[in-house]
Design a protein around this motif. Sequence first.
Motif, PDB file in Angstrom:
ATOM      1  N   TYR A  65       0.822  -1.159  -0.150  1.00 53.27           N
ATOM      2  CA  TYR A  65      -0.074   0.147  -0.015  1.00 53.27           C
ATOM      3  C   TYR A  65       1.091   1.444  -0.091  1.00 53.27           C
ATOM      4  O   TYR A  65       0.833   2.301  -0.666  1.00 53.27           O
ATOM      5  N   LEU A 111      -8.207   5.861   3.950  1.00 54.91           N
ATOM      6  CA  LEU A 111      -9.475   4.919   3.729  1.00 54.91           C
ATOM      7  C   LEU A 111      -9.361   3.610   3.750  1.00 54.91           C
ATOM      8  O   LEU A 111      -9.898   2.503   4.194  1.00 54.91           O
ATOM      9  N   MET A 112      -8.269   3.247   2.552  1.00 52.19           N
ATOM     10  CA  MET A 112      -7.837   1.771   2.125  1.00 52.19           C
ATOM     11  C   MET A 112      -7.276   1.076   3.433  1.00 52.19           C
ATOM     12  O   MET A 112      -7.280   0.037   3.811  1.00 52.19           O
ATOM     13  N   LEU A 167      -7.592   1.853   6.608  1.00 51.36           N
ATOM     14  CA  LEU A 167      -8.673   1.443   7.577  1.00 51.36           C
ATOM     15  C   LEU A 167      -9.582   0.365   7.325  1.00 51.36           C
ATOM     16  O   LEU A 167      -9.701  -0.279   8.206  1.00 51.36           O
ATOM     17  N   MET A 168      -9.788   0.312   6.050  1.00 52.59           N
ATOM     18  CA  MET A 168     -10.760  -0.771   5.598  1.00 52.59           C
ATOM     19  C   MET A 168      -9.940  -2.263   5.657  1.00 52.59           C
ATOM     20  O   MET A 168     -10.647  -3.042   6.024  1.00 52.59           O
ATOM     21  N   THR A 169      -8.650  -1.956   5.609  1.00 52.87           N
ATOM     22  CA  THR A 169      -7.899  -3.282   5.483  1.00 52.87           C
ATOM     23  C   THR A 169      -7.487  -3.632   7.108  1.00 52.87           C
ATOM     24  O   THR A 169      -7.815  -4.913   7.312  1.00 52.87           O
ATOM     25  N   MET A 174     -11.263  -2.499  10.067  1.00 52.04           N
ATOM     26  CA  MET A 174     -12.459  -2.992   9.783  1.00 52.04           C
ATOM     27  C   MET A 174     -12.430  -4.582  10.554  1.00 52.04           C
ATOM     28  O   MET A 174     -13.524  -4.731  11.505  1.00 52.04           O
ATOM     29  N   ASN A 225     -15.184  -5.424  13.577  1.00 54.84           N
ATOM     30  CA  ASN A 225     -15.886  -6.619  13.538  1.00 54.84           C
ATOM     31  C   ASN A 225     -16.155  -7.495  14.851  1.00 54.84           C
ATOM     32  O   ASN A 225     -16.959  -7.874  15.347  1.00 54.84           O
TER      33      ASN A 225
END
Length: 295
Positions: free
Chosen positions: A139, A278-279, A281-283, A286, A290
């Motif tokens: 990334y 954002l990428m 955080l999502m990776t 998340m 969850n």
Amino acid sequence: MQREFTEVLYELFVRQNLSLSHSLLIMSRKPKKDRVKLAAETIYSALERGSVFSSALKICDAVRFDDVYISFILLAEKNGDLKSTVSYLKEKLTRENEQSKKLIGASIYPAFVIVLAVASSVFIGLYTDTADFSLLAKYVGVFFLLCVCVYFVIFKMLGDDRLCEAFTAVDFLLRNGIELSEAVGCAVQIAGPSGSIGKIFENARIKLSYGMDLQTAFDCKDNRQFSEIFYYADTGGSQLDLFSRIAAALSAKNERRRTICLSLVEPVFIVMTGGFILMILMTFFMPLINDISWI
């Protein structure tokens, strides 16, 4: 340092109307010891030994004078108008310095964004249990590559105006009595001998030396604006201000392009940084969110 030397020489030699030797002597005796002082000492000593100014510039080690600078001084010595040449070189170096400042200013924000994004990525990698360092490195690598590409575009749009400077140089030389083909030949060094612009000027110099007109020499088929200007110059004989008008048109065009570019730098890097974070955080976050929601 070449600019600093020229600015001091301009102040003494042109504005205060001192002789060249006297100007250099004053520069060599200034209290602060720096490269300008050392350069003045070397050049003054060479002049006292009977050397000409252009030759003295070549042997100066304290300040490196490029081929363009020395070529203009050499032409001025032949033409007998050294003061106007020093004035031109001072203005040219000032313009180049302003462009460098704009480039540095435009690079500060991108550099800050890159450091911030990489630092946040390292923080996530160190303080989360779900961090995959190999994926994180990918990334960061992609983001860094994207930033480099955008910075390269900024550099191209805010870089030096070689074409504009080349036409400005031709205009100055023509106004000082230099023959057209020789003036165009001097602009080759400014345009860059190995670049496409330099080759255009070199080809134009050769064609002009054989007596061809400006339209044919500069091969203006692909540029309607230049073609029209050169056409009226060839037919009307108004070559004196031709190159200054071309340079002014190019300068205005480049300035509009820079204004647009500078206005887009901040929003572009904000969007890029937002997408990158954002990428991340999502990776990496998340899965943690969850897990907490299941608890």
